[in-house]
Design an enzyme around this catalytic site. Structure first.
Site, PDB file in Angstrom:
ATOM      1  N   SER A 262       0.804  -1.203   0.159  1.00  0.00           N
ATOM      2  CA  SER A 262      -0.020   0.113   0.293  1.00  0.00           C
ATOM      3  C   SER A 262       0.903   1.258   0.058  1.00  0.00           C
ATOM      4  CB  SER A 262      -0.667  -0.011   1.368  1.00  0.00           C
ATOM      5  OG  SER A 262      -0.111   0.022   2.271  1.00  0.00           O
ATOM      6  N   LYS A 263       0.394   2.432  -0.353  1.00  0.00           N
ATOM      7  CA  LYS A 263       0.950   3.676  -0.164  1.00  0.00           C
ATOM      8  C   LYS A 263       1.642   4.024   1.244  1.00  0.00           C
ATOM      9  CE  LYS A 263      -0.039   8.526  -0.872  1.00  0.00           C
ATOM     10  NZ  LYS A 263       1.215   8.846   0.142  1.00  0.00           N
ATOM     11  N   ARG A 264       0.987   3.341   2.228  1.00  0.00           N
ATOM     12  CA  ARG A 264       1.484   3.516   3.376  1.00  0.00           C
ATOM     13  C   ARG A 264       2.623   2.846   3.763  1.00  0.00           C
ATOM     14  NH1 ARG A 264      -2.572   1.734   6.840  1.00  0.00           N
ATOM     15  NH2 ARG A 264      -4.025   2.265   4.928  1.00  0.00           N
ATOM     16  N   ASP A 267       5.357   5.071   2.324  1.00  0.00           N
ATOM     17  CA  ASP A 267       5.636   6.167   3.385  1.00  0.00           C
ATOM     18  C   ASP A 267       6.553   5.991   4.720  1.00  0.00           C
ATOM     19  OD1 ASP A 267       4.202   7.695   1.516  1.00  0.00           O
ATOM     20  OD2 ASP A 267       2.185   7.574   2.899  1.00  0.00           O
TER      21      ASP A 267
END
Ligand code: GLU
Length: 502
Positions: A262-264, A267
């Site tokens: 996921s994008k998380r 990050d």
């Protein structure tokens, strides 16, 4: 492959294209090129609520940057166009109606409140509400109401949806190129909505109608669409159309732990999950591989291995080699782990493949200090340091001393390198260096090494402070290369600077 291969990448423009979407596009591209087929881009924007301004352009830019452009799509070879579903809106209603006529679909008038109440009622009994054969006659639709009642509702302009009439007690036998035969009991399927009274088709209807009209031969898409396969195959049967072949690609998994990337994760671990940098309409900026200094070749080579492998030990494949080697049969069912280290490894490799001149240009564009420096000099520097770089961005740290004298000397290194005799040795070295007429690497080596051995000085006593003088730290390429590159005057100046601080 006997039939004409036509594949499509069909993203919804709901945000920037995720790296997983690029992988789907890549596998479609490779398959198309391998079979002399056509790679189509279709924009699936039927859900206007989720439409994001700029997302379509982003998709096109991303494919272009990756060197996997589409052959047919919005604004390009529009043989089967338009390629944006919002521009094809007028097409879908007739197909939904055709399914009603053939008794494969029906009008349903249930309000959101009724359905919500039903859902709660089922939940209270620890059951899941599925709208299908087992309860559709208790709900408000053209199967439970009389023809007159239905007509009255339609004439009255009541909101409706058109639902697929999923059959009872059947076993569907589906085929997937990657997963083999799949059996589905139709009793677990719900009557999916195909069309809404606002005139818009849902994903399912639009997707099937368009794949048919665009003569798509193979549908290659992510595993998350596997649950839709049963409905899609039933739609082909209901329309009496030949279905394309299907291949559902495995998920891309998080670098550590379980689940989908996921994008998380990006990050958290500091790596991009998007091909290009993306600024959302509210100003949030997400990192992109391009802007972070990755080469498209590296990204593509890395993505190809997420779920596919050639069946050999070879890991480095350029795009042409990928096209040659690619086979859906070698795509695995299980997910591919995303490894930020591996993509760096590929980047390092592709960096070495680039010419020094190309890299020099990129390096020069990157640093204002290099603006007025001769590109051929920068290219020589690049040749000396690129082995240790992963990104063009690493060059400056690895090579700044070729362009500017060090401002300070690393403290720990100084303690190690600067001894009582250093000042005297460096002073002697200045005279030796100054006397060298032919300022070439080999001469420098012979003269300086000759002086060291001839006087029994010990290499470390000279080479360490000399390196500190030139670089400011005990790092960098061969000192003789550095001296040659910066020239006699600058070499002398830097050694004198060390003498002055001792
Ligand atoms: N519009 C769907 C998506 O966003 C396409 C799925 C498919 O390829 O059928 O991924």
């Amino acid at each position: 492959m006997s039939k004409n291969v036509r594949v499509r990448f069909a993203p919804s423009p709901t945000g920037p294209l995720h790296i997983g979407g690029v992988r789907t596009a890549l596998f479609n591209y490779l398959f198309a090129k391998k079979h002399n087929g056509t790679f189509v881009l279709r924009i699936e924007d039927t859900d206007q609520n989720r439409y994001v301004e700029g997302a379509e352009k982003y998709i096109v830019d991303a494919l272009n940057w990756c060197n996997i452009p589409f052959d047919e799509g919005p604004g390009k070879n529009e043989k089967f166009g338009p390629y944006k579903q919002s521009e094809r809106k007028h097409l879908y209603k007739q197909y939904a109606e055709q399914l009603i006529v053939s008794d494969n679909a029906y009008y349903a008038f249930d309000t959101a409140e009724t359905l919500d109440a039903k859902r709660k009622e089922y939940e209270a009994n620890k059951q899941t509400f599925i709208y299908n054969w087992h309860n559709r006659l208790e709900l408000s639709n053209s199967l439970s109401l009389s023809a007159e009642e239905v007509q009255a509702k339609l004439d009255n302009g009541d909101d409706y949806v058109i639902r697929f009439k999923s059959p009872q007690d059947q076993t569907l036998r589906l085929k997937d190129i990657i997963r083999g035969d799949i059996k589905i009991d139709t009793n677990v399927l719900d009557d999916k909505v195909l069309f809404k009274s606002d005139g818009m088709p849902t994903y399912h209807l639009a997707n099937i109608v368009d794949d048919h009209l665009m003569e798509i031969s193979h549908v290659i898409r992510g595993e998350e669409w596997l649950p839709s396969l049963a409905l899609h195959m039933q739609l082909y049967t209901a329309f009496g159309w030949e279905a394309p072949e299907f291949a559902h690609l495995p998920l891309i998994l998080k670098p550590t732990g379980k689940g989908k990337l996921s994008k998380r994760d990006g990050d958290k671990l500091g790596f991009p999950v998007f091909p290009l940098e993306y600024t959302s309409p509210d100003g949030d900026v997400s990192k992109g591989y391009k802007e972070e200094g990755y080469f498209a070749d590296a990204v593509i080579n890395f993505l190809a291995f997420l779920g596919w492998n050639p069946g050999t030990e070879q890991e480095i494949f350029n795009l042409d080699e990928l096209i040659e080697a690619f086979d859906l049969k070698n795509v695995s069912k299980s997910g591919g782990k995303f490894s930020p280290d591996k993509i760096k490894w590929f980047n390092h490799h592709y960096m070495q493949e680039q010419s020094d001149d190309e890299l020099a240009e990129a390096f020069q564009a990157n640093r204002s200090e290099l603006k007025s420096i001769d590109t051929s000099y920068i290219a020589m520097v690049v040749a000396l340091v690129k082995e240790r770089a992963t990104f063009v961005n690493d060059f400056w740290d690895l090579s700044s001393f070729f362009f500017v004298a060090p401002e300070s000397f690393d403290e720990k290194a100084s303690k190690k390198a600067f001894k009582d005799e250093t000042k005297d040795l460096m002073t002697q070295l200045v005279s030796i260096v100054s006397a060298i007429e032919d300022f070439e690497v080999e001469t420098l080596q012979t003269e300086i090494k000759g002086w060291i051995t001839g006087n029994d000085i010990g290499f470390g006593k000279v080479m360490m402070p000399l390196r500190l003088a030139l670089v400011g730290a005990l790092q960098g390429p061969d000192v003789f290369d550095i001296m040659y590159m910066i020239g006699k005057a600058e070499t002398v100046k830097r050694i004198e600077k060390v003498i002055s601080v001792l």
